[in-house]
Scaffold this active site. Sequence first.
Site, short mmCIF file in Angstrom:
data_model
loop_
_atom_site.label_atom_id
_atom_site.label_comp_id
_atom_site.label_asym_id
_atom_site.label_seq_id
_atom_site.Cartn_x
_atom_site.Cartn_y
_atom_site.Cartn_z
N TYR A 1 -4.51 18.29 -19.29
CA TYR A 1 -3.38 17.88 -20.10
C TYR A 1 -3.54 18.35 -21.54
O TYR A 1 -2.57 18.52 -22.26
CB TYR A 1 -3.28 16.35 -20.11
CG TYR A 1 -2.58 15.74 -18.93
CD1 TYR A 1 -1.49 14.90 -19.11
CD2 TYR A 1 -3.01 15.97 -17.63
CE1 TYR A 1 -0.84 14.32 -18.03
CE2 TYR A 1 -2.38 15.39 -16.55
CZ TYR A 1 -1.30 14.57 -16.75
OH TYR A 1 -0.66 14.01 -15.68
N ARG B 1 3.89 7.51 -15.42
CA ARG B 1 4.65 8.46 -14.62
C ARG B 1 6.07 7.93 -14.40
O ARG B 1 6.30 6.72 -14.39
CB ARG B 1 3.97 8.68 -13.27
CG ARG B 1 2.54 9.21 -13.35
CD ARG B 1 1.92 9.29 -11.97
NE ARG B 1 0.56 9.82 -12.00
CZ ARG B 1 -0.54 9.06 -12.05
NH1 ARG B 1 -0.44 7.73 -12.08
NH2 ARG B 1 -1.74 9.62 -12.07
N HIS C 1 8.39 14.89 -17.00
CA HIS C 1 6.95 14.62 -16.84
C HIS C 1 6.17 15.03 -18.08
O HIS C 1 5.08 14.49 -18.33
CB HIS C 1 6.42 15.35 -15.61
CG HIS C 1 4.99 15.03 -15.29
ND1 HIS C 1 4.60 13.81 -14.77
CD2 HIS C 1 3.84 15.75 -15.45
CE1 HIS C 1 3.27 13.80 -14.61
NE2 HIS C 1 2.80 14.97 -15.01
N ARG D 1 4.60 12.66 -20.59
CA ARG D 1 3.23 12.18 -20.30
C ARG D 1 2.20 13.08 -20.98
O ARG D 1 1.24 12.61 -21.60
CB ARG D 1 3.03 12.14 -18.79
CG ARG D 1 1.69 11.60 -18.29
CD ARG D 1 1.83 11.41 -16.78
NE ARG D 1 0.57 11.26 -16.08
CZ ARG D 1 -0.06 10.10 -15.89
NH1 ARG D 1 0.45 8.99 -16.38
NH2 ARG D 1 -1.18 10.04 -15.20
N LYS E 1 -0.66 6.36 -8.68
CA LYS E 1 -1.11 7.40 -7.75
C LYS E 1 -2.36 6.94 -7.01
O LYS E 1 -3.22 6.28 -7.59
CB LYS E 1 -1.39 8.69 -8.53
CG LYS E 1 -1.37 9.95 -7.69
CD LYS E 1 -1.42 11.16 -8.59
CE LYS E 1 -1.32 12.45 -7.78
NZ LYS E 1 -1.33 13.65 -8.65
N HIS F 1 -5.91 8.08 -13.81
CA HIS F 1 -6.58 9.21 -13.19
C HIS F 1 -7.88 8.76 -12.52
O HIS F 1 -8.48 7.77 -12.94
CB HIS F 1 -6.91 10.28 -14.24
CG HIS F 1 -5.71 11.07 -14.66
ND1 HIS F 1 -5.63 11.77 -15.85
CD2 HIS F 1 -4.51 11.28 -14.05
CE1 HIS F 1 -4.46 12.36 -15.94
NE2 HIS F 1 -3.76 12.08 -14.86
#
Length: 314
Positions: free
Chosen positions: A287, A144, A244, A247, A169, A278
Amino acid sequence: MTGTPLRQELANYLALRRALGYRLARPEKLLGQFLDHLEGRGESRITVTAALGWARLPANGGSHWWAYRLSAVRGFATYLHGIDPVHEVPAPDLLPARPRRASPYLYSDADIAALITATGTLSTPLRRATFATLIGLLAVTGIRVGEAITLDRGDVDLASGRLTVRFGKFGKARELALHPSTVQALRRYQRLRNRLAPATGTPAFFVSLAGTRLRYCNIHWTFHRLVRLAGLTPRSATCRPRIHDLRHSFVVRSMLDAYACGQDGQMRLTLLSTWLGHVHPGCTYWYLSASPELMAVAGQRLDTHLAGGSAGQP
């Protein structure tokens, strides 16, 4: 107003949640604004009416933003209600979120090369090297933007070819192995940065012209300038080039490579989920669904599998 009972309870609530591992940077700011709203109305308890009225500010806001604001109040109100039932808890079905995800802009290798070439128009050698290396790193690792900004020099171990993401994250840290060509590019940037960047003492790996850590707003502005210079245009109203999406593009290329090598798609997806930071492979799946090419390959493999062939799992 910092000493009011609600302010003290907010401090207690945030301390409790953070002890459980939550950061709550944005909710803390929003809840402070909500208490400003209550105090401005002369109210000392949370009511559904007050929460709903505040959550709908600004009046032209989107439903997703309104729902997020109300969810921040709901968490705090639930905590307060357990202490004193006089505080009302907004129901979960009030202001339901209707998020609309943008369609990922999947960059081709030529698109990425054009973006990196466009960095040659930036004002100084340091700025050119910073953005060229940053875009390249995002494209080949899928990390990210925020993770790249927070990289410190000690997180980039060029001797072992390892990159440590410490502030992913949900506070998840992970270690990524780098390709030799990536290590070489980072080493070139490191040498140039050490020679040209002002000596500010910052631990940041990527630095600004002032020798400080990069800021997302400045990266965002510069990236869109590079997009224009590279000649990249929106593919639809909801599919515009975003940083973004590098990614997303990394994930799609990784899955296509797995299929081309005859590898198990589910196994690659699980590995990608860990690589990307994740919580669950299900968070990685969306994605992939935006790539017609990838979905076509997956469909062909599924047909072969159902027919008893040996292409492996989709």
